[in-house]
Design a protein around this motif. Sequence first.
Motif, PDB file in Angstrom:
ATOM      1  N   HIS A  73       0.978  -0.995   0.055  1.00 48.65           N
ATOM      2  CA  HIS A  73      -0.011   0.064  -0.153  1.00 48.65           C
ATOM      3  C   HIS A  73       0.889   1.198   0.190  1.00 48.65           C
ATOM      4  CE1 HIS A  73       0.798  -0.591   4.097  1.00 48.65           C
ATOM      5  NE2 HIS A  73       0.432   0.737   4.514  1.00 48.65           N
ATOM      6  N   ASP A  77       6.139   4.123   5.191  1.00 52.64           N
ATOM      7  CA  ASP A  77       7.054   3.415   5.920  1.00 52.64           C
ATOM      8  C   ASP A  77       7.188   2.082   5.088  1.00 52.64           C
ATOM      9  OD1 ASP A  77       4.420   3.074   6.749  1.00 52.64           O
ATOM     10  OD2 ASP A  77       4.892   1.808   8.281  1.00 52.64           O
ATOM     11  N   HIS A  78       6.117   1.791   3.879  1.00 56.81           N
ATOM     12  CA  HIS A  78       6.335   0.820   2.858  1.00 56.81           C
ATOM     13  C   HIS A  78       6.555   1.194   1.513  1.00 56.81           C
ATOM     14  CE1 HIS A  78       4.176  -1.803   5.862  1.00 56.81           C
ATOM     15  NE2 HIS A  78       3.639  -0.295   6.281  1.00 56.81           N
ATOM     16  N   ASP A 173      -0.059  -3.877   5.861  1.00 57.04           N
ATOM     17  CA  ASP A 173      -0.664  -3.502   7.164  1.00 57.04           C
ATOM     18  C   ASP A 173      -2.254  -3.882   7.149  1.00 57.04           C
ATOM     19  OD1 ASP A 173       1.462  -2.403   7.558  1.00 57.04           O
ATOM     20  OD2 ASP A 173       0.812  -0.073   7.539  1.00 57.04           O
ATOM     21  N   HIS A 211       4.328  -5.698   9.745  1.00 53.20           N
ATOM     22  CA  HIS A 211       5.048  -5.144  11.123  1.00 53.20           C
ATOM     23  C   HIS A 211       5.017  -6.008  12.150  1.00 53.20           C
ATOM     24  CE1 HIS A 211       4.803  -0.799   9.833  1.00 53.20           C
ATOM     25  NE2 HIS A 211       3.837  -0.812   9.359  1.00 53.20           N
TER      26      HIS A 211
HETATM   27 ZN   LIG Z   1       2.869   0.300   7.988  1.00 54.12          ZN
END
Ligand SMILES: [Zn+2]
Length: 258
Positions: A73, A77-78, A173, A211
């Motif tokens: 997505h 952070d990805h 996520d 995560h």
């Molecule tokens: Zn994330």
Amino acid sequence: MDIELHQLNDHLYILRERLDLLEPRFLTKYVNLYLVLGTHTAALIDTGHGMSGLRRKIMDLIEDRELLVFNTHNHFDHVAGNHEFRNVHIHKLDYKGIAFPLDLSFLEDAGTEYSKEFEVLGYKMPVCDEVFPLIGGEVYDLGGVEIEIVHTPGHTGGSICIATTKGELFTGDTIHYGAVYLPDPSIVGFYKETLRELAEAYPSYRIYPGHEEFEIGIEVVWDLLEALDSLEKSETEYNEYLDANLYRIGRFTLVSPT
Ligand SMILES: [Zn+2]
Ligand SMILES: [Zn+2]
């Protein structure tokens, strides 16, 4: 900024970045990236925060294989490491989130040693100029292992999971223990529907989330559904930094936007 690398089996690696050392207020310790190796092609699942020299590590691991990159997505952070790569794939509904340089100005006041590394870039991450949109249902043959894109809207409209023919499900996520960032309350019903469909479609798959703990069972989905069902009668605390209500239920901290 360091990245941890572990080999999980003959065709799978996990690469882990420490989000808590970058900005502890996100309430998350690890970001998990994965590398699936086929005989002739490799798939990198997510690219992290973009400051860990990911490309060099990946190139060493894949040798002469072709590389395909997938974003589960469009959250920073990805995807912030996308600029190091070509051949990046993301669901078409999340594409607009990576079409322009990523604004990471929220890291300016993080006050951590790692967040200062972004200063040289002006807290802006460059884009990748070769991105292909996904719709879900695509299958890629990596040689000896195939991966399939599963559209799983909820966390974001264009969230995807990736299933392999070896019984692995990479969930980004959409599913993980720890701090789960929920969509707007009006969309949570829709998200729960996605979770139920996943649990029913992949009952015996091993889950590799974006995560925290990895290689977990499908029960994480039922645990999350149970937590979501008890949300309304649970105690909450307001978190000013995240501008969200936090619900600590079992192994989750549910973060619900106000
Ligand atoms: Zn994330
Ligand atoms: Zn996210």
